[in-house]
Scaffold this motif. Structure first.
Motif, PDB file in Angstrom:
ATOM      1  N   ILE A  85     -37.798   3.293  20.891  1.00  0.00           N
ATOM      2  CA  ILE A  85     -36.541   3.206  21.022  1.00  0.00           C
ATOM      3  C   ILE A  85     -35.978   1.848  20.750  1.00  0.00           C
ATOM      4  O   ILE A  85     -36.820   0.726  20.808  1.00  0.00           O
ATOM      5  CB  ILE A  85     -36.389   3.315  22.718  1.00  0.00           C
ATOM      6  N   ASP A  86     -34.549   1.642  20.368  1.00  0.00           N
ATOM      7  CA  ASP A  86     -34.248   0.335  19.896  1.00  0.00           C
ATOM      8  C   ASP A  86     -33.922  -0.353  21.324  1.00  0.00           C
ATOM      9  O   ASP A  86     -33.021  -0.231  21.723  1.00  0.00           O
ATOM     10  CB  ASP A  86     -32.907   0.657  19.385  1.00  0.00           C
ATOM     11  N   THR A  87     -34.968  -1.092  21.768  1.00  0.00           N
ATOM     12  CA  THR A  87     -34.907  -1.833  23.193  1.00  0.00           C
ATOM     13  C   THR A  87     -33.924  -3.026  23.173  1.00  0.00           C
ATOM     14  O   THR A  87     -33.605  -3.504  24.125  1.00  0.00           O
ATOM     15  CB  THR A  87     -36.165  -2.241  23.644  1.00  0.00           C
ATOM     16  N   GLY A  88     -33.614  -3.219  21.917  1.00  0.00           N
ATOM     17  CA  GLY A  88     -32.281  -4.180  22.101  1.00  0.00           C
ATOM     18  C   GLY A  88     -30.928  -3.672  22.297  1.00  0.00           C
ATOM     19  O   GLY A  88     -30.095  -4.374  22.765  1.00  0.00           O
ATOM     20  N   LEU A  89     -30.861  -2.393  21.902  1.00  0.00           N
ATOM     21  CA  LEU A  89     -29.675  -1.704  22.196  1.00  0.00           C
ATOM     22  C   LEU A  89     -29.595  -1.107  23.561  1.00  0.00           C
ATOM     23  O   LEU A  89     -28.629  -1.257  24.357  1.00  0.00           O
ATOM     24  CB  LEU A  89     -29.347  -0.500  21.085  1.00  0.00           C
ATOM     25  N   PHE A  90     -30.825   0.101  23.722  1.00  0.00           N
ATOM     26  CA  PHE A  90     -30.961   0.453  25.020  1.00  0.00           C
ATOM     27  C   PHE A  90     -31.583  -0.554  26.044  1.00  0.00           C
ATOM     28  O   PHE A  90     -32.976  -0.710  26.023  1.00  0.00           O
ATOM     29  CB  PHE A  90     -31.500   1.781  24.768  1.00  0.00           C
ATOM     30  N   LYS A  91     -31.018  -1.297  26.703  1.00  0.00           N
ATOM     31  CA  LYS A  91     -31.446  -2.251  27.716  1.00  0.00           C
ATOM     32  C   LYS A  91     -30.608  -2.372  29.215  1.00  0.00           C
ATOM     33  O   LYS A  91     -29.495  -1.948  29.177  1.00  0.00           O
ATOM     34  CB  LYS A  91     -31.353  -3.704  27.028  1.00  0.00           C
ATOM     35  N   PRO A  92     -31.306  -2.787  30.058  1.00  0.00           N
ATOM     36  CA  PRO A  92     -30.659  -2.961  31.330  1.00  0.00           C
ATOM     37  C   PRO A  92     -29.463  -3.803  31.300  1.00  0.00           C
ATOM     38  O   PRO A  92     -29.425  -5.067  30.445  1.00  0.00           O
ATOM     39  CB  PRO A  92     -31.632  -3.592  32.346  1.00  0.00           C
ATOM     40  N   LEU A  93     -28.367  -3.552  31.803  1.00  0.00           N
ATOM     41  CA  LEU A  93     -27.136  -4.441  31.695  1.00  0.00           C
ATOM     42  C   LEU A  93     -26.698  -5.177  33.112  1.00  0.00           C
ATOM     43  O   LEU A  93     -26.804  -4.503  34.180  1.00  0.00           O
ATOM     44  CB  LEU A  93     -25.926  -3.506  31.087  1.00  0.00           C
ATOM     45  N   HIS A 175     -26.085   2.559  32.107  1.00  0.00           N
ATOM     46  CA  HIS A 175     -25.948   1.460  32.936  1.00  0.00           C
ATOM     47  C   HIS A 175     -24.939   1.987  34.010  1.00  0.00           C
ATOM     48  O   HIS A 175     -25.094   1.069  34.871  1.00  0.00           O
ATOM     49  CB  HIS A 175     -25.183   0.508  31.870  1.00  0.00           C
ATOM     50  N   LYS A 176     -24.456   2.923  34.203  1.00  0.00           N
ATOM     51  CA  LYS A 176     -23.760   3.530  35.413  1.00  0.00           C
ATOM     52  C   LYS A 176     -24.604   3.800  36.494  1.00  0.00           C
ATOM     53  O   LYS A 176     -24.157   3.828  37.564  1.00  0.00           O
ATOM     54  CB  LYS A 176     -22.688   4.574  34.997  1.00  0.00           C
ATOM     55  N   GLY A 177     -25.946   4.292  36.198  1.00  0.00           N
ATOM     56  CA  GLY A 177     -26.744   4.644  37.177  1.00  0.00           C
ATOM     57  C   GLY A 177     -27.932   3.808  37.602  1.00  0.00           C
ATOM     58  O   GLY A 177     -28.129   2.808  36.696  1.00  0.00           O
ATOM     59  N   SER A 178     -28.657   4.035  38.758  1.00  0.00           N
ATOM     60  CA  SER A 178     -29.917   3.297  39.111  1.00  0.00           C
ATOM     61  C   SER A 178     -31.264   4.136  38.898  1.00  0.00           C
ATOM     62  O   SER A 178     -32.286   3.501  38.755  1.00  0.00           O
ATOM     63  CB  SER A 178     -29.795   2.983  40.726  1.00  0.00           C
TER      64      SER A 178
END
Length: 311
Positions: A85-93, A175-178
């Motif tokens: 996965i592109d972890t630079g794009l898909f990351k915690p916000l 990012h909207k969820g936990s």
């Protein structure tokens, strides 16, 4: 529909060394590519039993899940590669926006409600009766009216369920969820599961492959037991694994009551995901020696004259 001679011309015009198919259904195309004398490979997460006689046409079969690898390894040159996965794009916000308790990616709902969206709504509605602060965000790409009437009624009557229809670019709305709720019946890979985990969401997922290849119970998520297994009408080699809705309800409630565990799982979920660089090197380590393609010092392919053909 692409004619075999069109594919052959494309291969020769581009002077290709290698073609990687993506689960090609038309075996005439695979045979046409093979006849040109170049190397051919396939990426595989979907599989049907009637493909078995043809799998040896491929010089290499790249399997994204252990399940698929074990299905085909005895009759073709298969490698398990996992997924990146592109972890630079898909990351915690980090945001001041209040997060929903649960996030469910419903997509297009899938054949036979493959994503189990009705079960997610039923389970949430049950626990919301005695957990007044919890919320559910459902990200869908099709209208609510495609769900069963009784489920539509639950959504309308429960103000803490948000059914949001929108097609958005990556990294989506994780990012909207936990907590990610992913009790899917059937997945080839289950990309939303990996994307959500990369965004730091622990997952409540089906205790069946490939979900349980990525979710380690109690570490980066929690697994829901399977109540029933069915064969789908299209004869895909994988059964539909239908979760126990009572157990799904219990597991969702359990995580609500254990916020410290959720916090640990959020970090572990993120750290469980391969990034593109690690994944790319792993693929190159397989492809380059197999097809005698040269690599640079950073283990990336030097010969760029290999393209992927995807139907």
């Amino acid at each position: 529909q692409i004619p075999p001679d069109g594919l052959t011309k494309w291969i020769r015009d581009n002077n290709l060394d290698l073609v990687i198919f993506n689960e090609e259904y038309d075996w005439n195309l695979v045979m046409a590519a093979k006849a040109t004398g170049i190397k051919i490979a396939t990426y595989l997460d979907y599989y049907k039993e009637d493909w078995k006689p043809y799998m040896s046409l491929y010089d290499t079969v790249l399997c994204s899940t252990k399940r698929t690898f074990h299905l085909v390894k005895d009759f073709c040159k298969a490698y398990y590669i996992g997924w990146g996965i592109d972890t630079g794009l898909f990351k915690p916000l980090i945001s001041n926006e209040r997060k929903y308790t649960f996030f469910h990616n419903a997509g297009w709902l899938g054949i036979n409600y493959r994503k189990m969206t009705p079960a997610v709504i039923l389970a949430f509605d049950a626990i919301s009766q005695y957990n007044p602060g919890i919320t559910l965000f459902i990200h869908a790409q099709t209208e609510l009216e495609r769900l069963p009437p009784e489920i539509i009624t639950l959504v309308h009557n429960n103000s803490r369920i948000t059914y949001h229809v929108e097609t958005v670019p990556a990294p989506g709305l994780y990012h909207k969820g936990s907590i990610l709720v992913f009790p899917s019946k059937l997945e080839g890979l289950g990309l939303p599961l990996l994307e959500g985990m990369a965004c730091g969401l622990p997952a409540i997922a089906t205790d069946a492959p490939p979900m349980n290849e990525f979710v380690k119970d109690g570490y980066n998520g929690i697994l829901v037991k399977v109540a029933n297994r069915l064969t789908r009408h299209d004869n895909i080699a994988f059964p539909e694994e239908i979760v126990d809705v009572a157990d799904l309800t219990f597991k969702m409630d359990y995580l609500i009551k254990n916020p410290e565990l959720v916090c640990k799982m959020q970090k572990n979920a993120r750290n469980s995901i391969y990034n593109f660089n690690i994944f790319g090197k792993k693929v190159n380590e397989i492809i380059s020696p197999s097809f005698e393609l040269p690599v640079d010092s950073d283990n990336t392919l030097r010969n760029r004259e290999c393209l992927t053909y995807c139907k």
